[in-house]
Write a protein that holds these residues in place. Sequence first.
Motif, PDB file in Angstrom:
ATOM      1  N   ALA A  42       0.913  84.763 106.141  1.00 62.41           N
ATOM      2  CA  ALA A  42       0.111  83.699 106.742  1.00 62.41           C
ATOM      3  C   ALA A  42      -1.190  84.232 107.341  1.00 62.41           C
ATOM      4  CB  ALA A  42       0.918  82.974 107.816  1.00 62.41           C
ATOM      5  N   LYS A  43      -1.196  85.513 107.688  1.00 63.47           N
ATOM      6  CA  LYS A  43      -2.401  86.111 108.271  1.00 63.47           C
ATOM      7  C   LYS A  43      -3.358  86.648 107.214  1.00 63.47           C
ATOM      8  CE  LYS A  43       0.133  87.482 112.448  1.00 63.47           C
ATOM      9  NZ  LYS A  43       0.553  88.639 113.310  1.00 63.47           N
ATOM     10  N   GLY A  44      -2.934  86.619 105.940  1.00 62.64           N
ATOM     11  CA  GLY A  44      -3.748  87.176 104.876  1.00 62.64           C
ATOM     12  C   GLY A  44      -5.104  86.532 104.699  1.00 62.64           C
ATOM     13  N   PRO A  45      -5.185  85.191 104.641  1.00 65.29           N
ATOM     14  CA  PRO A  45      -6.496  84.568 104.413  1.00 65.29           C
ATOM     15  C   PRO A  45      -7.533  84.936 105.472  1.00 65.29           C
ATOM     16  CG  PRO A  45      -4.746  82.995 104.008  1.00 65.29           C
ATOM     17  CD  PRO A  45      -4.089  84.202 104.609  1.00 65.29           C
ATOM     18  N   ALA A  46      -7.148  84.885 106.742  1.00 67.62           N
ATOM     19  CA  ALA A  46      -8.097  85.222 107.805  1.00 67.62           C
ATOM     20  C   ALA A  46      -8.534  86.682 107.713  1.00 67.62           C
ATOM     21  CB  ALA A  46      -7.476  84.935 109.176  1.00 67.62           C
ATOM     22  N   ALA A  47      -7.602  87.569 107.348  1.00 71.02           N
ATOM     23  CA  ALA A  47      -7.951  88.988 107.224  1.00 71.02           C
ATOM     24  C   ALA A  47      -8.927  89.221 106.085  1.00 71.02           C
ATOM     25  CB  ALA A  47      -6.678  89.812 107.012  1.00 71.02           C
ATOM     26  N   ILE A  48      -8.755  88.512 104.973  1.00 71.29           N
ATOM     27  CA  ILE A  48      -9.682  88.652 103.850  1.00 71.29           C
ATOM     28  C   ILE A  48     -11.066  88.145 104.239  1.00 71.29           C
ATOM     29  CG2 ILE A  48     -10.211  87.857 101.512  1.00 71.29           C
ATOM     30  CD1 ILE A  48      -7.187  87.816 100.980  1.00 71.29           C
ATOM     31  N   LEU A  49     -11.115  87.008 104.919  1.00 67.97           N
ATOM     32  CA  LEU A  49     -12.408  86.466 105.332  1.00 67.97           C
ATOM     33  C   LEU A  49     -13.120  87.426 106.284  1.00 67.97           C
ATOM     34  CD1 LEU A  49     -11.490  82.710 105.853  1.00 67.97           C
ATOM     35  CD2 LEU A  49     -12.809  83.704 103.978  1.00 67.97           C
ATOM     36  N   GLU A  50     -12.375  87.973 107.241  1.00 68.43           N
ATOM     37  CA  GLU A  50     -12.984  88.909 108.195  1.00 68.43           C
ATOM     38  C   GLU A  50     -13.472  90.169 107.472  1.00 68.43           C
ATOM     39  OE1 GLU A  50     -11.934  91.324 112.342  1.00 68.43           O
ATOM     40  OE2 GLU A  50     -10.509  89.871 111.518  1.00 68.43           O
ATOM     41  N   ALA A  51     -12.660  90.702 106.570  1.00 69.63           N
ATOM     42  CA  ALA A  51     -13.038  91.913 105.844  1.00 69.63           C
ATOM     43  C   ALA A  51     -14.221  91.675 104.918  1.00 69.63           C
ATOM     44  CB  ALA A  51     -11.845  92.432 105.039  1.00 69.63           C
ATOM     45  N   SER A  52     -14.385  90.446 104.451  1.00 69.25           N
ATOM     46  CA  SER A  52     -15.484  90.162 103.522  1.00 69.25           C
ATOM     47  C   SER A  52     -16.851  90.392 104.154  1.00 69.25           C
ATOM     48  CB  SER A  52     -15.382  88.724 102.996  1.00 69.25           C
ATOM     49  OG  SER A  52     -15.775  87.766 103.969  1.00 69.25           O
ATOM     50  N   ASP A  53     -16.906  90.365 105.475  1.00 69.41           N
ATOM     51  CA  ASP A  53     -18.184  90.648 106.157  1.00 69.41           C
ATOM     52  C   ASP A  53     -18.647  92.080 105.918  1.00 69.41           C
ATOM     53  OD1 ASP A  53     -19.108  88.324 107.209  1.00 69.41           O
ATOM     54  OD2 ASP A  53     -18.679  88.798 109.305  1.00 69.41           O
ATOM     55  N   GLN A  54     -17.743  92.952 105.480  1.00 63.08           N
ATOM     56  CA  GLN A  54     -18.105  94.349 105.233  1.00 63.08           C
ATOM     57  C   GLN A  54     -18.471  94.604 103.772  1.00 63.08           C
ATOM     58  OE1 GLN A  54     -18.390  96.214 107.944  1.00 63.08           O
ATOM     59  NE2 GLN A  54     -17.646  94.414 109.074  1.00 63.08           N
ATOM     60  N   LEU A  55     -18.394  93.587 102.938  1.00 59.49           N
ATOM     61  CA  LEU A  55     -18.791  93.728 101.535  1.00 59.49           C
ATOM     62  C   LEU A  55     -20.302  93.754 101.404  1.00 59.49           C
ATOM     63  CD1 LEU A  55     -16.352  91.090  99.977  1.00 59.49           C
ATOM     64  CD2 LEU A  55     -16.141  93.576  99.763  1.00 59.49           C
ATOM     65  N   GLU A  56     -20.771  94.307 100.306  1.00 57.66           N
ATOM     66  CA  GLU A  56     -22.186  94.260  99.962  1.00 57.66           C
ATOM     67  C   GLU A  56     -22.427  93.107  98.996  1.00 57.66           C
ATOM     68  OE1 GLU A  56     -24.372  96.180 101.308  1.00 57.66           O
ATOM     69  OE2 GLU A  56     -23.124  97.786 102.153  1.00 57.66           O
ATOM     70  N   ALA A  57     -23.539  92.418  99.162  1.00 56.38           N
ATOM     71  CA  ALA A  57     -23.881  91.354  98.206  1.00 56.38           C
ATOM     72  C   ALA A  57     -24.100  91.941  96.815  1.00 56.38           C
ATOM     73  CB  ALA A  57     -25.134  90.608  98.665  1.00 56.38           C
ATOM     74  N   PHE A  58     -24.689  93.151  96.756  1.00 63.41           N
ATOM     75  CA  PHE A  58     -24.922  93.829  95.475  1.00 63.41           C
ATOM     76  C   PHE A  58     -23.678  94.614  95.121  1.00 63.41           C
ATOM     77  CE2 PHE A  58     -26.561  97.385  92.872  1.00 63.41           C
ATOM     78  CZ  PHE A  58     -27.227  96.656  91.895  1.00 63.41           C
ATOM     79  N   GLU A  59     -23.046  94.249  94.017  1.00 67.93           N
ATOM     80  CA  GLU A  59     -21.761  94.832  93.650  1.00 67.93           C
ATOM     81  C   GLU A  59     -21.677  94.918  92.136  1.00 67.93           C
ATOM     82  OE1 GLU A  59     -17.702  96.082  93.663  1.00 67.93           O
ATOM     83  OE2 GLU A  59     -19.202  96.088  95.241  1.00 67.93           O
ATOM     84  N   ALA A  60     -21.249  96.065  91.631  1.00 69.53           N
ATOM     85  CA  ALA A  60     -21.050  96.271  90.189  1.00 69.53           C
ATOM     86  C   ALA A  60     -22.317  95.966  89.395  1.00 69.53           C
ATOM     87  CB  ALA A  60     -19.883  95.425  89.685  1.00 69.53           C
ATOM     88  N   GLY A  61     -23.456  96.343  89.973  1.00 65.74           N
ATOM     89  CA  GLY A  61     -24.715  96.193  89.257  1.00 65.74           C
ATOM     90  C   GLY A  61     -25.312  94.806  89.290  1.00 65.74           C
ATOM     91  N   GLY A  62     -24.803  93.946  90.149  1.00 70.98           N
ATOM     92  CA  GLY A  62     -25.345  92.589  90.218  1.00 70.98           C
ATOM     93  C   GLY A  62     -24.990  91.934  91.538  1.00 70.98           C
ATOM     94  N   PHE A  63     -25.118  90.623  91.557  1.00 67.44           N
ATOM     95  CA  PHE A  63     -24.829  89.840  92.757  1.00 67.44           C
ATOM     96  C   PHE A  63     -23.736  88.828  92.399  1.00 67.44           C
ATOM     97  CE2 PHE A  63     -29.052  91.504  93.285  1.00 67.44           C
ATOM     98  CZ  PHE A  63     -29.074  91.913  94.620  1.00 67.44           C
ATOM     99  N   PRO A  64     -22.480  89.254  92.477  1.00 73.43           N
ATOM    100  CA  PRO A  64     -21.392  88.445  91.930  1.00 73.43           C
ATOM    101  C   PRO A  64     -21.192  87.091  92.591  1.00 73.43           C
ATOM    102  CG  PRO A  64     -20.536  90.311  93.175  1.00 73.43           C
ATOM    103  CD  PRO A  64     -22.000  90.525  93.019  1.00 73.43           C
ATOM    104  N   CYS A  65     -21.666  86.915  93.804  1.00 73.42           N
ATOM    105  CA  CYS A  65     -21.426  85.657  94.504  1.00 73.42           C
ATOM    106  C   CYS A  65     -22.665  84.777  94.597  1.00 73.42           C
ATOM    107  CB  CYS A  65     -20.858  85.928  95.893  1.00 73.42           C
ATOM    108  SG  CYS A  65     -19.209  86.647  95.869  1.00 73.42           S
ATOM    109  N   GLU A  66     -23.701  85.118  93.825  1.00 66.02           N
ATOM    110  CA  GLU A  66     -24.863  84.236  93.836  1.00 66.02           C
ATOM    111  C   GLU A  66     -24.459  82.904  93.200  1.00 66.02           C
ATOM    112  OE1 GLU A  66     -27.974  86.058  91.630  1.00 66.02           O
ATOM    113  OE2 GLU A  66     -26.814  86.213  89.775  1.00 66.02           O
ATOM    114  N   GLY A  67     -25.104  81.888  93.619  1.00 66.99           N
ATOM    115  CA  GLY A  67     -24.712  80.554  93.178  1.00 66.99           C
ATOM    116  C   GLY A  67     -24.191  79.722  94.327  1.00 66.99           C
ATOM    117  N   GLY A  68     -23.878  80.403  95.432  1.00 65.86           N
ATOM    118  CA  GLY A  68     -23.511  79.689  96.647  1.00 65.86           C
ATOM    119  C   GLY A  68     -22.022  79.633  96.906  1.00 65.86           C
ATOM    120  N   ILE A  69     -21.663  79.828  98.175  1.00 65.59           N
ATOM    121  CA  ILE A  69     -20.257  79.828  98.596  1.00 65.59           C
ATOM    122  C   ILE A  69     -20.060  78.789  99.695  1.00 65.59           C
ATOM    123  CG2 ILE A  69     -18.360  81.200  99.526  1.00 65.59           C
ATOM    124  CD1 ILE A  69     -19.948  83.715  98.690  1.00 65.59           C
ATOM    125  N   PHE A  70     -19.075  77.954  99.506  1.00 64.64           N
ATOM    126  CA  PHE A  70     -18.613  77.045 100.546  1.00 64.64           C
ATOM    127  C   PHE A  70     -17.212  77.489 100.944  1.00 64.64           C
ATOM    128  CE2 PHE A  70     -15.950  73.251 101.447  1.00 64.64           C
ATOM    129  CZ  PHE A  70     -16.534  72.862 102.646  1.00 64.64           C
TER     130      PHE A  70
END
Length: 291
Positions: A42-70
Amino acid sequence: MTPANSVPFLGSEHAPVAKEKAKFHVIPVPMELSVSYGSGAAKGPAAILEASDQLEAFEAGGFPCEGGIFTRAAVRPSATKAKDPEAWLRAIEKAVGEALDCGAHPVMLGGEHTVTLGALLAYKVRGEKIGIVHFDAHADLRDVYEGSPLSHACVLRRCHELGFPVAQFATRAYCEEEAAYRAANPKTLFAADGETLALKGPPSPILPKGFPKKVYVTFDVDGLDPSVMPATGTPVPGGLMWYSALFMLREIAATHDIVGCDVVELAPIKGLHHADFTAAKLTQRLMGLMR
């Protein structure tokens, strides 16, 4: 915009956008009713969201999340229905259905693996002809487990019964009943078990001939080896290593359209940040493989 009570996925790099304009709807679902070994999903979703703040927008030679996130607020039923799995599934179906109706890719964060059934119900109602690509240590093909047909150990059987073909990878802990169910459904239920992948590598092509071009990827983090992903309730040795998993996902995306996904069964361990980050990075990579 992202609801006020939700941490946005990759919010440190991407400003959240309105749900009608987003390419991705990130849907946290902290469901945990039927876990049968270690707890904490049950704590997994919140942990993933919190950890996502440490990701880089530039990943694997591109911007995998461009296009917008809701990023939705956490999906759950009313307090009076908190222990009712059918109420959870209805809430999930509604949230995933909203994403599909907006033309977005649903990206669900679990929670126990039962959440996948809620997502597939939304595709079923809309008449979508898709296949399910399933990464997991377990087959999850039991008919009933511990008295419940909606246990996490039954979820892929329930999804398959909806009429969706299933391809399973990295499974390495399943019972005689599940093996028999596979054998009884050879045309719509395919498997490359963990030992086969380790000794022979992935099949080529990875998905069998005739598998639907549109696929939904459900990734239980225990599909990864415990050395890569220790923070899960039912770790099993002999799982996929990181780059092996990414290779298979890239090969699938090269020939098929990934239309949605979920990452489930993360059970965070206090102080063990790398596991949460791994789950967040896997989520980002999956998003980057969607067209």
